[in-house]
Design an enzyme around this catalytic site. Structure first.
Site, PDB file in Angstrom:
ATOM      1  N   HIS A  54       0.830  -1.220   0.000  1.00  0.00           N
ATOM      2  CA  HIS A  54       0.000   0.000   0.000  1.00  0.00           C
ATOM      3  C   HIS A  54       0.859   1.262   0.000  1.00  0.00           C
ATOM      4  CE1 HIS A  54       0.113   0.307   4.546  1.00  0.00           C
ATOM      5  NE2 HIS A  54       0.020   1.579   4.250  1.00  0.00           N
ATOM      6  N   ASP A 100       0.004  -7.387   1.701  1.00  0.00           N
ATOM      7  CA  ASP A 100       0.490  -6.005   1.750  1.00  0.00           C
ATOM      8  C   ASP A 100       2.026  -5.995   1.841  1.00  0.00           C
ATOM      9  OD1 ASP A 100       0.484  -3.280   1.812  1.00  0.00           O
ATOM     10  OD2 ASP A 100      -0.344  -3.100   3.848  1.00  0.00           O
ATOM     11  N   GLN A 189       0.403   6.124  11.470  1.00  0.00           N
ATOM     12  CA  GLN A 189       0.521   6.575  10.077  1.00  0.00           C
ATOM     13  C   GLN A 189       1.957   7.022   9.772  1.00  0.00           C
ATOM     14  OE1 GLN A 189      -2.564   6.582  11.399  1.00  0.00           O
ATOM     15  NE2 GLN A 189      -3.059   5.239   9.699  1.00  0.00           N
ATOM     16  N   GLY A 190       2.474   6.567   8.649  1.00  0.00           N
ATOM     17  CA  GLY A 190       3.849   6.879   8.258  1.00  0.00           C
ATOM     18  C   GLY A 190       4.831   5.799   8.654  1.00  0.00           C
ATOM     19  N   ASP A 191       4.415   4.919   9.555  1.00  0.00           N
ATOM     20  CA  ASP A 191       5.265   3.775   9.916  1.00  0.00           C
ATOM     21  C   ASP A 191       5.061   2.606   8.960  1.00  0.00           C
ATOM     22  OD1 ASP A 191       6.526   4.858  12.232  1.00  0.00           O
ATOM     23  OD2 ASP A 191       4.689   4.493  13.384  1.00  0.00           O
ATOM     24  N   SER A 192       4.009   2.661   8.161  1.00  0.00           N
ATOM     25  CA  SER A 192       3.698   1.555   7.238  1.00  0.00           C
ATOM     26  C   SER A 192       4.913   1.149   6.426  1.00  0.00           C
ATOM     27  CB  SER A 192       2.596   1.964   6.270  1.00  0.00           C
ATOM     28  OG  SER A 192       1.368   1.869   6.906  1.00  0.00           O
TER      29      SER A 192
HETATM   30  N1  ARG Z   1      -1.508   2.468   7.240  1.00  0.00           N
HETATM   31  C1  ARG Z   1      -0.561   3.208   8.017  1.00  0.00           C
HETATM   32  C2  ARG Z   1       0.543   3.771   7.110  1.00  0.00           C
HETATM   33  O1  ARG Z   1       0.327   3.795   5.910  1.00  0.00           O
HETATM   34  C3  ARG Z   1      -0.006   2.400   9.154  1.00  0.00           C
HETATM   35  C4  ARG Z   1      -1.014   2.218  10.196  1.00  0.00           C
HETATM   36  C5  ARG Z   1      -0.562   1.377  11.314  1.00  0.00           C
HETATM   37  N2  ARG Z   1      -1.527   1.535  12.344  1.00  0.00           N
HETATM   38  C6  ARG Z   1      -1.454   0.941  13.531  1.00  0.00           C
HETATM   39  N3  ARG Z   1      -2.365   1.218  14.408  1.00  0.00           N
HETATM   40  N4  ARG Z   1      -0.494   0.108  13.787  1.00  0.00           N
HETATM   41  O2  ARG Z   1       1.495   4.350   7.569  1.00  0.00           O
END
Ligand code: ARG
Length: 236
Positions: A54, A100, A189-192
């Site tokens: 993603h 993913d 968010q941003g850790d993905s």
């Molecule tokens: N989708 C998020 C990203 O693109 C990562 C989300 C992780 N969330 C969590 N609660 N662990 O950075």
């Protein structure tokens, strides 16, 4: 630490602390050509980075850079590598479904230690209650700003039953969850695309969650052991 008061939560990754890049030399982040960080990753071969589909699915290789050896986003340490190709798992449709996973090929070999992948033999690394570590430069609270520095946080791997109870979309083949029942500590968010690590192996890839660090909603990660052969095939 679990049991910390709610007011202490939300300062780092979520609930984490600063990490030294020298301890995690394989921790990398992805930027656009303007240098803006949007995801994390892990160096798994000298010129190969594992991240989340993603993060990369709607980007061309020429629009992505990999920053390695740099703990402080405002610094100049380390290397900014170009990306020559991106492999997204061919079955990837949505992080809520799974697959993913992506692999980026870099324009050069990097002089940093690589992180081994968990394989299907590594079932012990996924046992509920096992302490895992997640690393990244993402948001330090749900909806908050990204971190300037690399942060780390320890979270227990949750059972499949716990994660299925939290999320109707949970698929135990494609995903693994980690977090405390009371929340407080998580990726955000941003850790993905960034690494979830147990015993020096990559067991998960930051994928999704309901908010960040919320009680009853663990973080969801791509289950690396399921995709180890697919990833390995990209490492050539
Ligand atoms: N989708 C998020 C990203 O693109 C990562 C989300 C992780 N969330 C969590 N609660 N662990 O950075």
């Amino acid at each position: 630490m679990p049991g910390t008061e709610a007011g202490d939560v939300g300062t780092r990754i979520v609930g984490g602390t600063r990490a030294s890049i020298s301890d995690y030399p394989w921790a990398v982040y992805l930027t656009n050509t303007a240098g803006s960080q949007f995801c994390g990753g892990a160096l798994v071969a000298p010129n190969k980075v594992v991240s989340a589909a993603h993060c990369t699915i709607n980007r061309s290789a020429s629009a992505v850079r990999v920053v390695a050896g740099r703990e402080d986003k405002n610094g100049t340490a380390g290397v900014v590598a170009s990306v020559t190709s991106i492999w997204n798992h061919p079955d990837y449709r949505s992080y809520l479904i799974g697959e993913d996973v992506s692999v980026l090929t870099l324009d050069r070999d990097l002089p940093y230690e690589t992180l081994p992948l968990a394989t299907p033999a590594d079932t012990a690394l996924y046992e509920a209650g096992t302490t895992s570590k997640v690393l990244g430069w993402g948001a330090t609270s749900s909806g908050g700003a990204a971190s300037r520095y690399l942060l780390e946080v320890d979270v227990p791997v949750t059972s499949d039953a716990t994660c299925a109870g939290a999320y109707s979309q949970y698929n135990s083949t494609a995903m693994v969850c980690a977090g405390f029942p009371e929340g407080g500590y998580d990726a955000c968010q941003g850790d993905s695309g960034g690494p979830l690590v147990v015993d020096g192996k990559l067991i998960g890839i930051v994928s999704w969650g309901n908010g960040c660090a919320w009680a009853g909603y663990p973080g969801v990660y791509a289950r690396v052991s399921t995709y180890a052969a697919d990833i390995q095939a990209q490492l050539g």
